[in-house]
Design a protein around this motif. Structure first.
Motif, short mmCIF file in Angstrom:
data_model
loop_
_atom_site.label_atom_id
_atom_site.label_comp_id
_atom_site.label_asym_id
_atom_site.label_seq_id
_atom_site.Cartn_x
_atom_site.Cartn_y
_atom_site.Cartn_z
N ASN A 340 51.30 -52.27 49.89
CA ASN A 340 50.82 -53.64 49.89
C ASN A 340 52.03 -54.58 49.81
O ASN A 340 52.83 -54.48 48.89
CB ASN A 340 49.88 -53.86 48.69
CG ASN A 340 49.32 -55.26 48.63
OD1 ASN A 340 49.94 -56.14 48.04
ND2 ASN A 340 48.16 -55.46 49.23
N GLY A 341 52.16 -55.45 50.79
CA GLY A 341 53.36 -56.27 50.91
C GLY A 341 53.70 -57.08 49.66
O GLY A 341 54.80 -56.94 49.10
N PRO A 342 52.79 -57.91 49.16
CA PRO A 342 53.11 -58.71 47.96
C PRO A 342 53.41 -57.84 46.74
O PRO A 342 54.33 -58.12 45.98
CB PRO A 342 51.85 -59.55 47.76
CG PRO A 342 51.22 -59.63 49.12
CD PRO A 342 51.51 -58.32 49.77
N GLU A 343 52.62 -56.77 46.55
CA GLU A 343 52.82 -55.93 45.37
C GLU A 343 54.18 -55.23 45.44
O GLU A 343 54.90 -55.14 44.44
CB GLU A 343 51.70 -54.89 45.28
CG GLU A 343 51.83 -53.95 44.09
CD GLU A 343 50.77 -52.86 44.09
OE1 GLU A 343 50.77 -52.04 43.15
OE2 GLU A 343 49.97 -52.81 45.05
N PHE A 344 54.55 -54.74 46.62
CA PHE A 344 55.81 -54.02 46.77
C PHE A 344 57.00 -54.98 46.66
O PHE A 344 58.01 -54.68 46.02
CB PHE A 344 55.82 -53.31 48.14
CG PHE A 344 56.93 -52.30 48.28
CD1 PHE A 344 56.81 -51.04 47.74
CD2 PHE A 344 58.11 -52.61 48.95
CE1 PHE A 344 57.82 -50.10 47.87
CE2 PHE A 344 59.11 -51.68 49.09
CZ PHE A 344 58.98 -50.42 48.55
N GLY A 345 56.87 -56.16 47.30
CA GLY A 345 57.99 -57.11 47.28
C GLY A 345 58.21 -57.76 45.93
O GLY A 345 59.32 -58.21 45.63
N ASN A 346 57.16 -57.83 45.10
CA ASN A 346 57.28 -58.48 43.79
C ASN A 346 57.63 -57.49 42.68
O ASN A 346 57.72 -57.88 41.52
CB ASN A 346 55.96 -59.17 43.43
CG ASN A 346 55.69 -60.35 44.34
OD1 ASN A 346 56.62 -61.00 44.85
ND2 ASN A 346 54.41 -60.66 44.56
N HIS A 349 62.20 -54.03 39.99
CA HIS A 349 63.27 -53.05 40.20
C HIS A 349 63.45 -52.70 41.67
O HIS A 349 64.57 -52.63 42.18
CB HIS A 349 62.97 -51.78 39.39
CG HIS A 349 62.84 -52.04 37.91
ND1 HIS A 349 63.72 -52.83 37.21
CD2 HIS A 349 61.90 -51.61 37.01
CE1 HIS A 349 63.35 -52.87 35.94
NE2 HIS A 349 62.24 -52.15 35.80
N ILE A 350 62.32 -52.47 42.36
CA ILE A 350 62.42 -52.12 43.78
C ILE A 350 62.93 -53.29 44.59
O ILE A 350 63.71 -53.12 45.53
CB ILE A 350 61.05 -51.63 44.28
CG1 ILE A 350 60.71 -50.28 43.64
CG2 ILE A 350 61.03 -51.51 45.80
CD1 ILE A 350 59.40 -49.69 44.08
N ALA A 351 62.49 -54.51 44.26
CA ALA A 351 62.97 -55.69 44.97
C ALA A 351 64.49 -55.83 44.83
O ALA A 351 65.20 -56.19 45.77
CB ALA A 351 62.26 -56.94 44.46
N ALA A 352 65.01 -55.51 43.63
CA ALA A 352 66.46 -55.59 43.42
C ALA A 352 67.19 -54.53 44.25
O ALA A 352 68.26 -54.80 44.81
CB ALA A 352 66.77 -55.41 41.93
N ASP A 353 66.60 -53.33 44.36
CA ASP A 353 67.23 -52.29 45.17
C ASP A 353 67.24 -52.67 46.66
O ASP A 353 68.22 -52.42 47.37
CB ASP A 353 66.51 -50.96 44.98
CG ASP A 353 66.68 -50.42 43.57
OD1 ASP A 353 67.66 -50.80 42.91
OD2 ASP A 353 65.83 -49.61 43.13
N ILE A 354 66.13 -53.25 47.12
CA ILE A 354 66.07 -53.66 48.53
C ILE A 354 67.07 -54.77 48.80
O ILE A 354 67.74 -54.79 49.85
CB ILE A 354 64.64 -54.10 48.89
CG1 ILE A 354 63.69 -52.90 48.79
CG2 ILE A 354 64.59 -54.70 50.29
CD1 ILE A 354 62.24 -53.25 49.04
N ALA A 355 67.20 -55.71 47.86
CA ALA A 355 68.16 -56.80 48.04
C ALA A 355 69.59 -56.28 48.09
O ALA A 355 70.46 -56.86 48.76
CB ALA A 355 68.00 -57.82 46.91
#
Length: 433
Positions: A340-346, A349-355
């Protein structure tokens, strides 16, 4: 329950047939079943007349005693919409089997025979195939599939050869897949979880977590499960009060047929007996003291975890949907999955790894995708193993007992068939060629 009305009318019709044939005990049994499923005035009157006929000892008194009420109930059953379908059934295309009560022949249709054949063609542990479900199905889909097949295969409705055995297979599949712990064990091993979980349940021996809120493991037959699911009897809780021989009231409760029984009583003994009970209570407390201390230490060690904040991993699926609308691919095996886009992007920890633009070893994103790959390959391995077993069964059936008259070209063709899940494991490098 309103949902049992059709079955109650059918049982009433069977009771009338047995009564007309002079089989009063069988007629009374089906009349009692009709009343239990859905009480109607016709069924109650018929039951009363049959009980009176049995009491008088005249087996032939059934038809004459309840003639008026039987005609009324028969006309009511034929006028009901659910009974009209049975009345209009094409008996020319149905077959009979002497499996009914009292030796009467039960009718069945070609569609019922096909359902029985499909279920019996499955291996006894292919629970998803038995219920015609996918491995990632929801609990509501499991209940819906069981409801449909149980009604189609119940011995009282389906007289096709092998219907009883197919009904038991469906009940077993539902009991395993409706229990979260057993389903998880089955998904991991692909075999019957009863043998390895019967003595390891944390709930204690004898209990199982069923979708009905409780039960007794090993005591529930397919018929009990059917009755519980559709609102019938089974696993009833009965309580009663009485007097104890010590002068005080007694409350007793029995849980289920063949279950356990508890009894509590209040006595009017004197002070000596009260002192004995006090000493017994202190002795029991001393026996339980080590266990109480162990629980206390376990609670104290868990206190730091109670104040720590852990963020769960985002949910995912291997097939796209309106909820899981963003496709991703793991960095290891390149397995596609959807989130789910919003759940995954928000996710912090994962958002920091993607960034950060890279997959660091040990990072939250790397750990999450490793879990995705393990689940995917485990599912493929289970499907591959079942596919190999099905292919082997086909080969054995083609070869026969001694191989006389075997079409060996067909056997070689079966051996050369590729199993999609096994080929995918080879492509990923998980399974060697």
């Amino acid at each position: 329950m309103e949902g049992n009305k059709d079955e109650a009318i059918r049982s009433l019709s069977i009771a009338q047939k047995h009564r007309d044939a002079g089989n009063i005990p069988s007629a009374r049994k089906f009349a009692q079943k009709s009343v239990n499923l859905f009480s109607t005035p016709e069924a109650v009157r018929l039951l009363e007349s049959l009980v009176a006929a049995e009491a008088s000892g005249s087996a032939g008194a059934g038809p004459s005693t309840a003639n008026g009420s039987a005609q009324a109930s028969s006309s009511s059953a034929e006028a009901h919409p659910s009974a009209s379908g049975a009345k209009q059934r094409n008996t020319g295309s149905a077959n009979g089997t002497a499996g009914g009560m009292g030796g009467d022949k039960r009718e069945f249709t070609a569609e019922q025979v096909n359902v029985v054949k499909r279920v019996k063609a499955c291996k006894v542990t292919e629970y998803y195939e038995i219920l015609s479900l996918k491995k990632d199905c929801e609990e509501a889909e499991i209940k819906k599939a069981y409801r449909k097949l149980a009604l189609a295969l119940h011995p009282d409705k389906n007289g096709a050869p092998g219907a009883d055995e197919a009904f038991k297979l469906v009940s077993k599949a539902f009991q395993v897949l409706s229990d979260p712990q057993k389903r998880a064990a089955y998904d991991q091993s692909g075999s019957d979880p009863e043998s390895r979980f019967s003595g390891m349940s944390s709930r204690g021996p004898g209990f199982s977590s069923s979708p009905f809120g409780g039960g007794f493991e090993g005591e529930m037959s397919p018929e009990d499960l059917f009755n519980m699911f559709f609102g019938g009897g089974g696993m009833a809780m009965n309580g009663g009060f009485g007097n104890s021989p010590f002068g005080g009231p007694v409350f007793s409760a029995s849980f289920g047929p063949g279950g356990f029984r508890t009894t509590r009583m209040r006595t009017n003994a004197g002070g000596a007996q009260q002192q004995a009970e006090g000493a017994q209570g202190r002795s029991l407390l001393m026996q339980l003291l080590p266990l109480i201390l162990l629980i206390a230490f376990s609670f104290l060690s868990a206190i730091p975890d109670l104040f720590s904040t852990s963020i769960p991993d985002p949910r995912y699926s291997f097939s796209p949907s309106s909820r899981f609308n963003v496709e991703r691919q793991t960095s290891g095996l390149g397995i596609k999955y959807h989130v789910n886009g919003p759940e995954f992007g928000n996710h912090p920890h994962i958002a920091a790894d993607i960034a950060g633009g890279n997959h660091r070893h040990g990072s939250t994103l790397s750990r999450f995708e490793g879990q995705v790959e393990r689940v995917y390959t485990n599912n493929l391995y289970g499907e591959c193993q079942r596919g190999v077993e099905r292919r082997q069964r086909r080969k054995d059936a083609e070869v026969g007992m001694f191989g006389f008259g075997t079409d060996w070209d067909k056997v070689k063709a079966i051996e050369a068939e590729k199993i999609e899940s096994c080929e995918e494991l080879k492509r990923l490098g998980v399974l060697k060629s």
